[in-house]
Write a protein that holds these residues in place. Sequence first.
Motif, short mmCIF file in Angstrom:
data_model
loop_
_atom_site.label_atom_id
_atom_site.label_comp_id
_atom_site.label_asym_id
_atom_site.label_seq_id
_atom_site.Cartn_x
_atom_site.Cartn_y
_atom_site.Cartn_z
N LEU A 172 -79.38 -16.77 -89.11
CA LEU A 172 -80.35 -16.03 -89.90
C LEU A 172 -81.28 -17.05 -90.54
N GLU A 173 -82.58 -16.87 -90.31
CA GLU A 173 -83.58 -17.80 -90.83
C GLU A 173 -84.58 -17.05 -91.69
N PRO A 174 -84.89 -17.58 -92.88
CA PRO A 174 -85.91 -16.93 -93.71
C PRO A 174 -87.29 -17.07 -93.06
N THR B 94 -82.14 -7.93 -95.35
CA THR B 94 -81.79 -9.19 -96.02
C THR B 94 -80.69 -9.91 -95.24
N PRO B 95 -80.60 -11.23 -95.42
CA PRO B 95 -79.49 -11.95 -94.80
C PRO B 95 -78.13 -11.39 -95.21
N GLU B 96 -78.02 -10.94 -96.47
CA GLU B 96 -76.74 -10.39 -96.94
C GLU B 96 -76.38 -9.12 -96.17
N ALA B 97 -77.36 -8.25 -95.93
CA ALA B 97 -77.09 -7.01 -95.19
C ALA B 97 -76.70 -7.32 -93.76
N LEU B 98 -77.39 -8.24 -93.12
CA LEU B 98 -77.06 -8.63 -91.75
C LEU B 98 -75.67 -9.27 -91.70
N TRP B 99 -75.38 -10.13 -92.65
CA TRP B 99 -74.10 -10.83 -92.67
C TRP B 99 -72.93 -9.85 -92.82
N ARG B 100 -73.12 -8.80 -93.62
CA ARG B 100 -72.05 -7.80 -93.78
C ARG B 100 -71.63 -7.23 -92.43
N HIS B 101 -72.59 -7.00 -91.54
CA HIS B 101 -72.27 -6.44 -90.23
C HIS B 101 -71.66 -7.48 -89.30
N TRP B 102 -72.12 -8.71 -89.38
CA TRP B 102 -71.52 -9.77 -88.56
C TRP B 102 -70.08 -10.03 -88.98
N SER B 103 -69.83 -10.11 -90.27
CA SER B 103 -68.51 -10.50 -90.75
C SER B 103 -67.48 -9.37 -90.67
N ALA B 104 -67.91 -8.15 -90.44
CA ALA B 104 -67.00 -7.01 -90.26
C ALA B 104 -66.72 -6.87 -88.76
N VAL B 105 -65.96 -7.81 -88.23
CA VAL B 105 -65.72 -7.91 -86.79
C VAL B 105 -65.18 -6.61 -86.21
N ASP B 106 -64.29 -5.94 -86.92
CA ASP B 106 -63.71 -4.70 -86.40
C ASP B 106 -64.74 -3.60 -86.19
N GLN B 107 -65.93 -3.75 -86.79
CA GLN B 107 -66.99 -2.75 -86.65
C GLN B 107 -68.00 -3.10 -85.56
N TRP B 108 -67.87 -4.25 -84.92
CA TRP B 108 -68.83 -4.63 -83.88
C TRP B 108 -68.99 -3.56 -82.80
N PRO B 109 -67.92 -2.93 -82.32
CA PRO B 109 -68.12 -1.91 -81.28
C PRO B 109 -69.00 -0.73 -81.71
N GLU B 110 -69.17 -0.53 -83.02
CA GLU B 110 -70.00 0.56 -83.51
C GLU B 110 -71.49 0.32 -83.26
N TRP B 111 -71.91 -0.95 -83.19
CA TRP B 111 -73.34 -1.24 -83.01
C TRP B 111 -73.62 -2.16 -81.82
N GLY C 197 -90.57 -12.47 -97.07
CA GLY C 197 -89.26 -11.93 -97.35
C GLY C 197 -88.52 -11.38 -96.15
N ARG C 198 -89.00 -11.70 -94.96
CA ARG C 198 -88.36 -11.22 -93.73
C ARG C 198 -87.28 -12.21 -93.30
N THR C 199 -86.46 -11.77 -92.36
CA THR C 199 -85.38 -12.59 -91.82
C THR C 199 -85.48 -12.61 -90.30
N ARG C 200 -85.34 -13.79 -89.72
CA ARG C 200 -85.29 -13.91 -88.27
C ARG C 200 -83.82 -14.00 -87.86
N VAL C 201 -83.43 -13.11 -86.93
CA VAL C 201 -82.08 -13.11 -86.38
C VAL C 201 -82.16 -13.82 -85.03
N VAL C 202 -81.34 -14.86 -84.85
CA VAL C 202 -81.39 -15.66 -83.63
C VAL C 202 -80.02 -15.69 -82.97
N TYR C 203 -79.98 -15.38 -81.67
CA TYR C 203 -78.79 -15.55 -80.85
C TYR C 203 -79.14 -16.62 -79.82
N ARG C 204 -78.38 -17.71 -79.80
CA ARG C 204 -78.64 -18.81 -78.88
C ARG C 204 -77.35 -19.17 -78.16
N THR C 205 -77.37 -19.11 -76.83
CA THR C 205 -76.20 -19.46 -76.03
C THR C 205 -76.47 -20.72 -75.23
#
Length: 138
Positions: free
Chosen positions: A89-91, A13-30, A95-103
């Motif tokens: 994050l795009e619906p 879910t977008p909520e589950a993905l967002w939890r990992h993005w917003s927990a910046v201190d945990q980024w090195p874990e994944w 019920g799936r979510t597309r995760v997009v990284y664009r630079t």
Amino acid sequence: MWEYQHSAETTATPEALWRHWSAVDQWPEWNDGVATIEIDGPFAAGSVFTMTPPGEEPLRMRLTEVVPGKLFTDELDAGDFVVRTVHSLEPVDGGRTRVVYRTEISGPAADQVGPQIGPAITADFPDVVAALVRRAES
């Protein structure tokens, strides 16, 4: 301008993905591209963070846009060029979510600098997105 985009779909879910993005201190874990990270403030537009990739010098970046549950944008201003990455994050149907990284690399030196540093900056996007998806799905 130089640009690159990578995306993947997930059952997370977008909520589950967002939890990992917003927990910046945990980024090195994944995210293997982050050895250490420190944020000076909340996960909100205007906050500055210092991210150190493995074996490299620290990079000071700013969150320029944060829309909880939907996207965040970070920016590295190097003077004659700017590296901007939008994480969104795009619906998707079913019920799936597309995760997009664009630079995007823009600015007066972008045409020269983009092809030199852009591929190095974005090379790990497929692995990073896959790791985020695995973590959010578990």
